[in-house]
Design a protein around this motif. Structure first.
Motif, short mmCIF file in Angstrom:
data_model
loop_
_atom_site.label_atom_id
_atom_site.label_comp_id
_atom_site.label_asym_id
_atom_site.label_seq_id
_atom_site.Cartn_x
_atom_site.Cartn_y
_atom_site.Cartn_z
N SER A 81 15.10 -14.26 1.33
CA SER A 81 14.19 -13.20 0.85
C SER A 81 13.73 -13.35 -0.59
O SER A 81 13.16 -12.43 -1.15
N THR A 82 13.96 -14.49 -1.20
CA THR A 82 13.69 -14.61 -2.63
C THR A 82 12.30 -15.15 -2.96
O THR A 82 12.02 -15.52 -4.09
N GLY A 83 11.42 -15.17 -1.96
CA GLY A 83 10.06 -15.67 -2.20
C GLY A 83 9.15 -14.68 -2.89
O GLY A 83 8.07 -15.05 -3.35
N ALA A 84 9.57 -13.40 -2.98
CA ALA A 84 8.77 -12.38 -3.66
C ALA A 84 9.71 -11.31 -4.22
O ALA A 84 10.39 -10.62 -3.46
N HIS A 85 9.75 -11.20 -5.56
CA HIS A 85 10.67 -10.25 -6.17
C HIS A 85 10.14 -8.81 -6.02
O HIS A 85 8.94 -8.60 -5.85
N PRO A 86 11.02 -7.81 -6.11
CA PRO A 86 10.61 -6.41 -5.96
C PRO A 86 9.79 -5.92 -7.16
O PRO A 86 9.92 -6.44 -8.27
N ALA A 87 9.00 -4.88 -6.92
CA ALA A 87 8.16 -4.32 -7.99
C ALA A 87 9.00 -3.75 -9.13
O ALA A 87 8.65 -3.90 -10.31
N TRP A 88 10.12 -3.11 -8.79
CA TRP A 88 10.95 -2.52 -9.85
C TRP A 88 11.47 -3.59 -10.80
O TRP A 88 11.64 -3.34 -12.00
N MET A 89 11.72 -4.77 -10.28
CA MET A 89 12.25 -5.85 -11.10
C MET A 89 11.20 -6.33 -12.11
O MET A 89 11.50 -6.61 -13.27
N ALA A 90 9.94 -6.40 -11.65
CA ALA A 90 8.85 -6.81 -12.55
C ALA A 90 8.63 -5.79 -13.65
O ALA A 90 8.33 -6.14 -14.80
N ARG A 91 8.77 -4.51 -13.28
CA ARG A 91 8.57 -3.46 -14.28
C ARG A 91 9.70 -3.45 -15.31
O ARG A 91 9.47 -3.31 -16.51
N LYS A 92 10.92 -3.59 -14.84
CA LYS A 92 12.08 -3.51 -15.74
C LYS A 92 12.25 -4.80 -16.54
O LYS A 92 12.70 -4.76 -17.70
N TYR A 93 11.92 -5.93 -15.93
CA TYR A 93 12.11 -7.22 -16.59
C TYR A 93 10.80 -8.01 -16.53
O TYR A 93 10.65 -8.93 -15.73
N PRO A 94 9.82 -7.69 -17.36
CA PRO A 94 8.52 -8.37 -17.29
C PRO A 94 8.60 -9.87 -17.53
O PRO A 94 7.68 -10.60 -17.15
N GLU A 95 9.68 -10.34 -18.14
CA GLU A 95 9.82 -11.78 -18.35
C GLU A 95 9.90 -12.57 -17.04
O GLU A 95 9.71 -13.77 -17.01
#
Length: 678
Positions: A81-95
């Motif tokens: 399942s690691t081909g697309a990270h969750p939205a919350w992860m992008a928001r919390k960790y923009p790096e």
């Protein structure tokens, strides 16, 4: 090997029940079983479902899915399942988000949007893979691990810049060595501190995917990018193997996908798998070449066809339906070239987003009374009938075509001599010349054992890596036939020209030296004129793209140019070298010439066509435990009569004897179990 656990060729595909209400799951299972399918790839894009926040993991739905597969006797190809990270992860960790080629920081969205050098991405993806492996390690349905999905793309962020400098330190050791190998005195680019090095993109050295001011840095960044994604894969691989050392691990490759060096990746894959999506007008020989490339990644081991569409695709400009019979025909083409599975994307068609018009076993109508379902069910029945006869059967090619990603990258980063030069196109010309004559070919990496072959062909071998010239010389000196082409032997592994005359380290073996290289415009042609008749070759043939102006140093002149100021200069040469011979083709000839030349070379080595060639017909042979199986595929839309010659036996699907001649229906396949010769 996976085949040791199987009783038949795997049949199934990608299944996403989490996108559907549970009320349809039982109906899905009924139709999947009705189609004769026995494997489902699940959990490919479920990261957001499995991990809704930093600390929470919820496997309840996946537990239900795995239990459902078990209850219905269906193997699980379980993805991480690691081909697309969750939205919350992008928001919390923009790096975690990538920076594109033009230097723009991405927002959340799409699929391949995780920076491969982000510590956050690596930490969370590895942790998820470990949790999945620990939870399902003993699950009865688990057959195969599927890491991420279709790795690809590039990132140019600060994480990648820092990691690139570390990668360069490891490769070169010192800045003095790096400056030497990149030739940085050109344009005053000398580096005095590692921190001065930045990724090559639109903000620095490159102005397009093919155009760069400094080939050295662009070539190394491409290698680094491939290695970075491979490192992400390896981290997940290690976690899966820690918990399930005996379960094979794969990730789905994409044929000749330029950004990633698949020969390097294959070293870390238990079994190669790939996704085959030709266009309606893709040459059948190109698809065959891709299958053979996937087989060649692990030196002849069978591969898995992980994805294809049962009907139409969704991302092309014109998404034509597969005509009746084509789905099965293209499925058998994969099997003919050593696939041990036939799998689709997707099993149930999505109702929203960009893949809702991508074909599926279960269409939007929701029942089995469709043409596509009937064809899939028929194929399922046939694969059941074939049983394990073809599992792990191998090709026995005596001709190898060298393929090298580094060489591909370097050729197309080159600032000349022609924008029309495309590595895969030139490789395909030689592959197609053999394909049209039903001569088996292996696609060969540079680390392969060349002794397995009588003939090695290396189209446009621009880059000669350390040790390769000596390896090719040994192959030829020991009796092999080697053939290479224009624009070969030019540079070393860092794209620095080998001085002393082209083709550099290959010069002695080939018995020639190249003085100049002429680039022809797209509408320009020259002629290759045969000096003396060579087998069926006589007279003149068109050539184009590039023309090497060369002089012989011991080689025999087989053909000369017919036009321009270099008319009469050598165009094709042959040099006796030890017990073998080395050929040089100095331009890009028309297909008739290549078919004639390669046919003559093969005949001289006793390498014959499996069956006589016929337009639109493809023939291969797979062998297992001394038993051979001949595949005859009819890509035409009319029935064809095939002369079988020495091939005789039993047609596996009909049970009828195959001797003398046989009729092959339009867009169909026959498989002959050959009678063993006493």
């Amino acid at each position: 090997m996976l085949s040791s656990k199987l009783t038949k060729i795997l049949y199934g595909g990608d299944y996403n029940p989490e996108q559907w209400d549970r009320s349809v799951w039982s109906e899905d299972m009924r139709m999947i079983r009705l189609a004769g399918m026995d494997i489902a790839t699940v959990n490919v894009f479920s990261w957001a479902m499995l991990q809704p926040d930093d600390e929470t993991y919820d496997f309840s739905t996946l537990d239900e899915i795995m239990a459902m597969l078990q209850e219905n006797g269906i193997h699980a190809c379980l993805a991480t399942s690691t081909g697309a990270h969750p939205a919350w992860m992008a928001r919390k960790y923009p790096e975690i988000l990538r920076t594109d080629f033009e230097g723009r920081k991405r927002k959340f969205g799409g699929r391949h949007n995780s920076c491969p050098n982000s510590p956050v991405y690596r930490t969370y993806s590895t942790k998820l893979a470990a949790k999945i492996a620990e939870r399902y390690k003993d699950h009865p349905s688990l057959l195969l691990w599927h890491v991420s999905n279709e790795y690809g793309g590039e990132c140019y962020c600060d994480n990648c810049a820092a990691a690139f400098r570390v990668w360069l330190r490891s490769k070169y050791g010192t800045l003095d060595k790096l400056n030497e190998q990149w030739n940085t005195r050109f344009w005053g680019h000398t580096f005095y501190d590692w921190e001065e090095i930045v990724p090559p993109n639109m903000l620095s050295e490159q102005w397009s995917a093919r155009h760069t001011c400094f080939q050295g840095i662009s070539l190394d960044y491409t290698r680094f990018n491939s290695d970075s994604m491979l490192d992400c894969y390896k981290l997940e691989y290690a976690e899966l193997k820690k918990h399930t050392p005996n379960i094979p691990v794969t990730t789905n490759l994409m044929g000749a996908y330029k950004p990633l060096d698949y020969f390097k990746w294959a070293q870390h894959m238990d079994i190669v798998s790939w996704d085959n999506y030709p266009s309606a007008d893709t040459p059948f020989s190109y698809t065959a070449m891709m299958h053979d490339l996937m087989r060649g990644l692990k030196e002849g081991q069978p591969f898995l066809l992980m994805e294809q569409t049962p009907s139409q695709q969704n991302w092309q400009a014109y998404n034509a339906l597969k005509r009746p019979g084509v789905m099965a025909l293209w499925s058998y083409q994969a099997v003919a070239h050593s696939a041990d599975s036939v799998m689709f994307f997707q099993l149930r068609r999505s109702i929203g987003a960009c893949e809702k018009y991508h074909g599926a076993l279960i269409e939007h109508v929701g029942h089995e009374h469709t043409r596509v379902f009937r064809e899939c069910a028929q194929l399922g029945s046939e694969l059941q009938q074939l049983g394990d006869k073809l599992l792990d059967a191998r090709s026995d090619a005596k001709v190898g075509i060298l393929f090298d990603w580094d060489n591909w990258w370097a050729i197309e980063y080159s600032s000349g001599p022609s924008a029309a030069l495309q590595y895969t196109a030139e490789v395909h010309k030689y592959y197609d010349a053999l394909y049209q004559q039903n001569i088996a070919v292996d696609m060969v990496g540079l680390d392969a054992d060349f002794r397995s072959y009588d003939i090695l062909i290396a189209p446009v071998l621009y880059m000669v890596k350390p040790g390769l010239a000596a390896k090719l010389e040994q192959f030829t000196r020991n009796g092999g036939t080697f053939l290479t082409t224009f624009f070969s032997g030019i540079v070393n592994e860092n794209d620095i020209v080998t001085l002393g005359g082209y083709p550099g380290e290959l010069r002695n073996m080939l018995g020639i030296w190249v003085e100049e290289i002429d680039a022809l415009y797209p509408d320009q042609r020259n002629q290759i004129i045969i000096k003396d008749k060579l087998g069926a070759l006589t007279g003149s043939y068109e050539c184009g793209l590039l023309c090497d102006l060369l002089h012989v140093e011991g080689a025999d002149i087989i053909a000369e140019y017919g036009q321009d100021f270099y008319a009469g200069m050598p165009a094709v040469t042959r040099n006796l070298f030890g017990q073998g011979e080395a050929w040089y083709v100095a331009s890009s000839p028309e297909p008739a010439f290549l078919q004639g030349l390669l046919g003559e070379i093969c005949e001289k080595r006793g390498i014959l066509s499996i069956l006589p060639s016929k337009s639109g017909m493809e023939t291969t042979r797979r062998t297992k435990n001394g038993q051979s199986y001949v595949f005859i595929l009819n890509h035409n839309d009319t029935v064809q009569t095939v002369e079988l010659g020495d091939v005789q036996g039993t047609e596996l699907l009909s049970g009828q004897p195959a001797v003398g001649q046989i009729k092959v229906a339009a867009r169909s396949t026959i498989i002959i179990e050959e009678t063993r010769k006493k």
